[in-house]
Design a protein around this motif. Structure first.
Motif, PDB file in Angstrom:
ATOM      1  N   GLU A  11       0.827  -1.209   0.000  1.00 11.66           N
ATOM      2  CA  GLU A  11       0.000   0.000   0.000  1.00 11.66           C
ATOM      3  C   GLU A  11       0.861   1.258   0.000  1.00 11.66           C
ATOM      4  N   SER A  12       0.627   2.121  -0.973  1.00 14.47           N
ATOM      5  CA  SER A  12       1.368   3.379  -1.058  1.00 14.47           C
ATOM      6  C   SER A  12       0.995   4.286   0.114  1.00 14.47           C
ATOM      7  N   GLN A  13       1.967   5.054   0.603  1.00  8.16           N
ATOM      8  CA  GLN A  13       1.746   5.957   1.718  1.00  8.16           C
ATOM      9  C   GLN A  13       1.921   7.422   1.298  1.00  8.16           C
ATOM     10  N   PHE A  14       3.110   7.784   0.847  1.00  6.49           N
ATOM     11  CA  PHE A  14       3.367   9.162   0.425  1.00  6.49           C
ATOM     12  C   PHE A  14       4.696   9.242  -0.305  1.00  6.49           C
ATOM     13  N   LEU A  15       4.929  10.395  -0.939  1.00  3.31           N
ATOM     14  CA  LEU A  15       6.223  10.681  -1.564  1.00  3.31           C
ATOM     15  C   LEU A  15       7.046  11.548  -0.620  1.00  3.31           C
ATOM     16  N   PHE A  16       8.336  11.315  -0.607  1.00  2.00           N
ATOM     17  CA  PHE A  16       9.240  12.104   0.228  1.00  2.00           C
ATOM     18  C   PHE A  16      10.404  12.573  -0.632  1.00  2.00           C
ATOM     19  N   GLU A  17      10.641  13.869  -0.625  1.00  2.00           N
ATOM     20  CA  GLU A  17      11.718  14.452  -1.427  1.00  2.00           C
ATOM     21  C   GLU A  17      12.939  14.711  -0.550  1.00  2.00           C
ATOM     22  N   THR A  18      14.096  14.262  -0.993  1.00  4.75           N
ATOM     23  CA  THR A  18      15.305  14.406  -0.198  1.00  4.75           C
ATOM     24  C   THR A  18      16.524  14.431  -1.109  1.00  4.75           C
ATOM     25  N   SER A  19      17.703  14.276  -0.524  1.00  2.00           N
ATOM     26  CA  SER A  19      18.960  14.247  -1.269  1.00  2.00           C
ATOM     27  C   SER A  19      19.687  12.942  -0.973  1.00  2.00           C
ATOM     28  N   VAL A  20      20.516  12.491  -1.909  1.00  2.00           N
ATOM     29  CA  VAL A  20      21.262  11.252  -1.706  1.00  2.00           C
ATOM     30  C   VAL A  20      22.308  11.391  -0.602  1.00  2.00           C
ATOM     31  N   THR A  21      22.576  12.630  -0.183  1.00  3.38           N
ATOM     32  CA  THR A  21      23.557  12.852   0.887  1.00  3.38           C
ATOM     33  C   THR A  21      22.945  12.700   2.273  1.00  3.38           C
ATOM     34  N   MET A  22      21.638  12.429   2.352  1.00  2.00           N
ATOM     35  CA  MET A  22      20.963  12.357   3.650  1.00  2.00           C
ATOM     36  C   MET A  22      21.341  11.073   4.379  1.00  2.00           C
ATOM     37  N   LYS A 120      -7.676  16.020   5.630  1.00  2.00           N
ATOM     38  CA  LYS A 120      -7.485  14.782   4.873  1.00  2.00           C
ATOM     39  C   LYS A 120      -6.841  15.065   3.524  1.00  2.00           C
ATOM     40  N   GLU A 121      -7.295  16.129   2.869  1.00  2.00           N
ATOM     41  CA  GLU A 121      -6.759  16.480   1.564  1.00  2.00           C
ATOM     42  C   GLU A 121      -5.293  16.860   1.645  1.00  2.00           C
ATOM     43  N   MET A 122      -4.908  17.485   2.742  1.00  2.00           N
ATOM     44  CA  MET A 122      -3.542  17.965   2.902  1.00  2.00           C
ATOM     45  C   MET A 122      -2.528  16.826   2.981  1.00  2.00           C
ATOM     46  N   VAL A 123      -2.955  15.665   3.452  1.00  2.00           N
ATOM     47  CA  VAL A 123      -2.032  14.516   3.574  1.00  2.00           C
ATOM     48  C   VAL A 123      -2.530  13.324   2.758  1.00  2.00           C
ATOM     49  N   SER A 124      -3.346  13.589   1.762  1.00  2.00           N
ATOM     50  CA  SER A 124      -3.970  12.521   0.983  1.00  2.00           C
ATOM     51  C   SER A 124      -2.951  11.743   0.150  1.00  2.00           C
ATOM     52  N   LYS A 125      -3.247  10.473  -0.074  1.00  2.00           N
ATOM     53  CA  LYS A 125      -2.409   9.650  -0.939  1.00  2.00           C
ATOM     54  C   LYS A 125      -2.519  10.075  -2.400  1.00  2.00           C
ATOM     55  N   LYS A 126      -3.525  10.892  -2.719  1.00  2.00           N
ATOM     56  CA  LYS A 126      -3.661  11.397  -4.083  1.00  2.00           C
ATOM     57  C   LYS A 126      -2.469  12.271  -4.472  1.00  2.00           C
ATOM     58  N   ILE A 128       0.463  11.456  -4.380  1.00  2.00           N
ATOM     59  CA  ILE A 128       1.400  10.601  -5.115  1.00  2.00           C
ATOM     60  C   ILE A 128       1.116  10.680  -6.604  1.00  2.00           C
ATOM     61  N   ASP A 129      -0.168  10.618  -6.973  1.00  2.00           N
ATOM     62  CA  ASP A 129      -0.548  10.697  -8.391  1.00  2.00           C
ATOM     63  C   ASP A 129      -0.186  12.046  -8.987  1.00  2.00           C
ATOM     64  N   ASP A 130      -0.218  13.090  -8.158  1.00  2.00           N
ATOM     65  CA  ASP A 130       0.136  14.440  -8.619  1.00  2.00           C
ATOM     66  C   ASP A 130       1.628  14.717  -8.509  1.00  2.00           C
ATOM     67  N   ASN A 131       2.374  13.689  -8.101  1.00  2.00           N
ATOM     68  CA  ASN A 131       3.832  13.808  -7.954  1.00  2.00           C
ATOM     69  C   ASN A 131       4.222  14.897  -6.945  1.00  2.00           C
ATOM     70  N   LYS A 132       3.442  15.009  -5.865  1.00  2.00           N
ATOM     71  CA  LYS A 132       3.716  15.986  -4.810  1.00  2.00           C
ATOM     72  C   LYS A 132       4.222  15.265  -3.566  1.00  2.00           C
ATOM     73  N   SER A 133       5.269  15.776  -2.988  1.00  2.00           N
ATOM     74  CA  SER A 133       5.855  15.134  -1.808  1.00  2.00           C
ATOM     75  C   SER A 133       5.190  15.639  -0.531  1.00  2.00           C
TER      76      SER A 133
END
Length: 292
Positions: A11-22, A120-126, A128-133
């Motif tokens: 089950e997908s949860q969310f997108l997280f944006e980061t750097s490879v140096t983390m 709910k909308e602010m943390v929605s799994k949708k 992910i479809d919009d490519n928003k982290s």
């Protein structure tokens, strides 16, 4: 920047944006806060829907009792007259006996419902479809929206035993509930990528390389659950297309088998001697036999 597509099981949860140096240790801390934060928002929203319909929670000693039992035991809800909606209320009995039935009037109901939907909308799994982290700020803003709406409707505050009050003050008791199984303690949080556990002492680049422009799937696992299942080679849409093509091929072969016809064997192109006759010029020869 790198996009991590976080999953729990399949089950997908969310997108997280980061750097490879983390560092993985820091990544673990932020991911578990957002994961548990989304669960908290879901619990608060669920309880606020009950608050919208049936008012504040009864004291623990009254919950589940009928009105007759409450009278017989001479129990009193000492918060009933203290905690009232700012715009008045109407009685709407709670069928499960958890809340006191003092439902806020329509205007305040609409305010609570709007805040629930916005959070709910602010943390929605949708997203992910919009490519928003998702960020910790999103989680905190959603909680603030819910808290602000409750404060407007109940300016005197909710009873200290109300689950919403306890959630806002981080004193909730989830023991014995499904919610307790869903929450992951920070010390038991694990992240897995490509069948390997991502260890705290390493950097994200140790697993993803130096490429900052990539998007990968990372699995959230609780300590003791073992390695998560690998992602399928094909996603669901591709799998459906392959199955559809296979079905069409089978149907075509079946049709050809049913329509099998050997009449083509009488055609010139099917005659093995036809080419030889053409080369020797002996096609279309008529023999006439005269009478004696």
């Amino acid at each position: 920047m790198v996009f991590l597509h976080l999953k729990r099981g399949n089950e997908s949860q969310f997108l997280f944006e980061t750097s490879v140096t983390m560092p993985i240790s820091k990544l673990n801390k932020e991911i578990v806060l957002m994961y548990n934060g989304r669960l908290k928002i879901s619990r608060i929203c669920s309880e606020m829907e009950g608050l919208k319909d049936h008012g504040p929670m009864f004291p623990p000693e009254i919950i589940g009792l009928t009105e007759e039992q409450v009278r017989e035991l001479k129990l009193v809800d000492q918060y009933a007259e203290k905690v009232v909606p700012s715009d008045g209320w109407v009685y709407n009995r709670d069928p499960v006996g958890r809340r006191n039935g003092r439902q806020p009037n329509v205007k305040m109901q609409e305010l609570l419902l709007k805040s629930i939907n916005d959070a709910k909308e602010m943390v929605s799994k949708k997203m992910i479809d919009d490519n928003k982290s998702l960020t910790l700020k999103h989680v905190q803003n959603a909680i603030d929206i819910l808290k602000g709406a409750v404060t407007i409707v109940y300016p005197m505050g909710l009873p200290p035993h109300d689950p919403i009050y306890m959630e806002f003050n981080n004193t909730e008791d989830l023991s014995g509930t499904q919610a307790a199984l869903d929450v992951i303690e920070p010390s038991k949080m694990q992240l897995w990528f490509a069948g390997r556990q991502m260890l705290d002492e390493k950097l994200l680049s140790d697993y993803l390389g130096k490429n900052e422009k990539c998007k990968v799937i990372v699995k959230i696992v609780k300590h003791g659950e073992g390695a998560p299942g690998r992602e399928p080679v094909f996603n669901e849409e591709v799998r459906k297309q392959i199955m559809l093509q296979q079905y069409r091929r089978q149907e075509e072969l079946k049709r050809l088998e049913e329509d099998h016809d050997d009449s083509y064997l009488n055609s010139k192109w099917a005659d093995n001697s036809n080419l030889k006759q053409q080369l020797h010029g002996i096609q279309n020869i008529n023999f006439r036999f005269g009478s004696k």
